[in-house]
Write a protein that holds these residues in place. Structure first.
Motif, short mmCIF file in Angstrom:
data_model
loop_
_atom_site.label_atom_id
_atom_site.label_comp_id
_atom_site.label_asym_id
_atom_site.label_seq_id
_atom_site.Cartn_x
_atom_site.Cartn_y
_atom_site.Cartn_z
N UNK A 65 9.16 47.51 3.90
CA UNK A 65 9.75 48.44 4.87
C UNK A 65 9.02 48.43 6.21
N UNK A 66 7.86 47.73 6.27
CA UNK A 66 7.15 47.76 7.55
C UNK A 66 6.87 46.38 8.13
N UNK A 67 7.30 45.31 7.44
CA UNK A 67 6.99 43.97 7.97
C UNK A 67 7.90 42.92 7.36
N UNK A 94 -9.48 32.18 5.30
CA UNK A 94 -8.91 33.46 5.72
C UNK A 94 -8.25 34.18 4.55
N UNK A 128 7.45 32.86 11.68
CA UNK A 128 6.31 33.74 11.91
C UNK A 128 5.23 33.04 12.75
N UNK A 151 -8.93 43.43 0.76
CA UNK A 151 -7.91 44.34 0.20
C UNK A 151 -8.49 45.19 -0.92
N UNK A 173 3.78 50.00 -3.42
CA UNK A 173 3.56 49.59 -2.03
C UNK A 173 4.86 49.03 -1.47
N UNK A 174 5.45 49.72 -0.52
CA UNK A 174 6.71 49.26 0.06
C UNK A 174 6.47 48.59 1.40
N UNK A 175 5.69 47.52 1.39
CA UNK A 175 5.44 46.87 2.69
C UNK A 175 6.64 46.09 3.19
N UNK A 223 -9.31 37.77 3.18
CA UNK A 223 -8.36 38.88 3.22
C UNK A 223 -8.12 39.49 1.85
N UNK A 243 3.21 33.95 16.38
CA UNK A 243 1.92 34.48 15.94
C UNK A 243 0.76 33.73 16.59
N UNK A 275 6.11 36.88 7.18
CA UNK A 275 4.81 37.18 7.77
C UNK A 275 3.76 37.48 6.70
N UNK A 276 4.21 38.05 5.59
CA UNK A 276 3.26 38.38 4.52
C UNK A 276 3.03 37.23 3.56
#
Ligand code: HEM
Ligand code: SF4
Ligand code: FES
Lengths: 225, 261
Positions: free
Chosen positions: A102-104, A82, A178, A90, A98-100, A86, A182, A108-109
């Protein structure tokens, strides 16, 4: 390819294997933790050694052990498949900004990173305790069982060993904070009534189980002074 | 009208924009200055100003996609300061206003990045992979004929609402752009659950999910890690619950459909 192998090698199929093996590994953690709590018994390790003798020789346990090995192998294999899929998806050109964050959530990442820390820990852990208990020469204890207890206690008196264990448990806790919820999402097991409970339960599970494991090296390290 | 900052004065900004001649060529970030930007402009109007300036100077204007400029077509896709459609939640780029920025800011503007969304030129990307996924099954086949009576097929209000929520996806691709895995699962799940919830969607229910997921994988999108960036960046608020529904539909279809392929 048959319909089944096609289904299981699709993106969702691989995630389903991750989720099933991940939850199975969670059930192993519970058994492992509960059994190991006998380390805290103040009997010079007699109860713990009886327990580990049973776990190392009982044919049912020895059979289930292979299921556990398969669980780890599939979980790790799918995580590699996986992650590489992935990464390719990308694309070669990344974002300059990239301000990820701020969204997760961070954990999890970073499941692959956390999993790798767990894997390194697992190899050290298996070599030091499992391999030496199964294939090495341990002195007998008062009941003539292999004295794994003394090996555990002496290992946990070394500071670097304690650091490795505590760090690995922190990584496992984040992996599960996570991963636990998940896995239910991956299996499609969501419902407005139950999902909030699964989320809280997963959080508590991750922290309690990992704190329980981390308590063992810390207990024996500080007991020696 | 004036939003956060009623007395905001016109702003001077530095734009750091991705320039790329064609699909094959390499690109790079190039700095431009824009002056006297009104806080009441939309982000796209600000880019129009930039392009006017470039045209006056005889330079090539910046290519970017846009159409409706009212948040419904899903084409105005820009990755602004590290966020899909910029910092404001629940908006497309055309609905983002310059009052969210301040005088003197540097704004980094990049195209959507994903192997399945190649850059055509500058900020304009090819999202036809989404069209091919929809063509693989994101529809209901009906025979033409007389218009059926509106109340012929009863649908409970709460089912209709959930299907409608899923149907609001505008196909912008912010979910893919924001996802660490460049996964298209939120987009695919919105269509699959919309049609799985409705009686009209039942006939093709299993082949739909099988074919759409197969096409999604073929296009080279990633797998979902349930990270949640997609739903956080989705301009219309498609919920992660749809991905669980998609997984459920997929499991059920694979276990029980008659397709052996
Ligand atoms: C006792 C050990 C472990 C347990 C209990 C565990 C549990 C889990 C669970 C429950 C998930 C969530 C599955 C899902 O999202 O559907 C997960 C995901 C994951 N695990 Fe583990 N895991 C363990 C060890 C490992 C190891 C050793 C590795 C790697 C070397 C690993 C790598 C991953 C990765 C990469 C994911 C995310 C996959 C994705 O969503 O794309 N895990 N794990
Ligand atoms: S799910 Fe949301 S972010 Fe993804 S394409 Fe649809 S509207 Fe855009
Ligand atoms: S231009 Fe149509 S959604 Fe922005």
């Amino acid at each position: 390819m048959s319909w089944l192998s096609k289904a299981l090698s699709s993106s969702i199929g691989r995630k389903i294997i991750m989720a099933v093996t991940g939850l199975f590994l969670c059930s192993f953690l519970v058994i492992h933790l509960v059994g190991n709590l006998q380390l805290f018994k103040n009997d010079g390790g007699a109860a713990f050694n009886i327990y580990s003798h049973f776990m190392g020789t009982n044919p049912v346990i020895r059979t289930i052990e292979w299921v556990l090995v398969a669980g780890f192998v599939f979980h790790i294999y799918e995580s590699i498949m996986l992650t590489s899929r992935n990464k390719t998806a990308r694309g070669a050109q990344g974002y300059a900004v990239n301000h990820n964050e701020q969204n997760s959530p961070w954990q999890s990442r970073n499941m692959g990173l956390l999993g790798t820390i767990i894997l390194i820990f697992l190899l050290v852990h298996l070599y030091n305790f499992f391999y030496r208990a199964r294939f090495g020469e341990l002195d007998p204890d008062i009941n003539n069982n292999d004295d794994l207890y003394t090996l555990v206690v002496s290992s946990f008196q070394q500071w670097w060993y304690v650091v490795l264990y505590v760090l690995a448990q922190a990584a496992l806790a984040f992996h599960l904070i996570h991963g636990f919820k998940s896995a239910f999402q991956t299996l499609g097991l969501t419902h407005r009534k139950y999902t909030p409970f699964i989320t809280y339960f997963g959080y508590a599970f991750s922290i309690i189980v990992c704190a329980g494991f981390a308590a063992m090296p810390l207990y024996f390290f500080f007991k020696q002074f | 009208m004036a939003g956060n900052n009623p007395n905001a004065k016109p702003m001077n900004l530095t734009l750091r924009v991705w320039r790329q001649r064609s699909r094959q060529s390499d690109g790079q970030l190039v700095d431009y200055q824009v002056k006297d930007i009104s806080p009441e402009m939309s982000f796209l109007e600000m880019l129009d100003v930039l392009n006017e300036n470039l045209l006056h100077k005889g330079e090539e204007p910046v290519a970017f996609d846009h159409d409706c400029r009212e948040g419904i077509c899903g084409s105005c896709n820009l990755f602004i300061n590290g966020r899909a459609h910029g910092p404001e939640p629940g908006t497309t780029t055309c609905q983002l206003h310059m009052r969210k920025f301040s005088d003197g800011d540097t704004i980094v503007i990049e195209p959507w990045r994903a192997a399945a969304f190649p850059v055509n030129k500058d900020l304009s990307v090819d999202r036809s992979a989404f069209d091919r996924i929809i063509q693989a099954g994101g529809y209901v086949s009906v025979n033409t004929g007389g218009v059926p009576d509106a109340n012929e097929i009863p649908i409970p209000k709460n089912i209709a609402d959930r299907a409608f929520d899923a149907a609001t996806c505008i196909g912008c691709g912010a979910c893919v752009a924001a996802c660490k895995n460049a996964s298209a699962m939120l987009f695919v799940s919105a269509k699959v659950s919309q049609l799985a919830l409705l009686p009209q969607g039942q006939v093709e229910r299993k082949t739909r999910v099988e074919n759409m997921v197969a096409q999604m994988d073929k296009e080279g999108f990633g797998a979902c890690s349930n990270i949640g960036s997609c739903a956080a960046e989705c301009p219309v608020g498609i919920s992660l619950e749809n991905i669980a529904i998609l997984n459920r539909e997929f499991l059920n279809a694979k276990a029980t459909s008659n397709n052996l392929a």
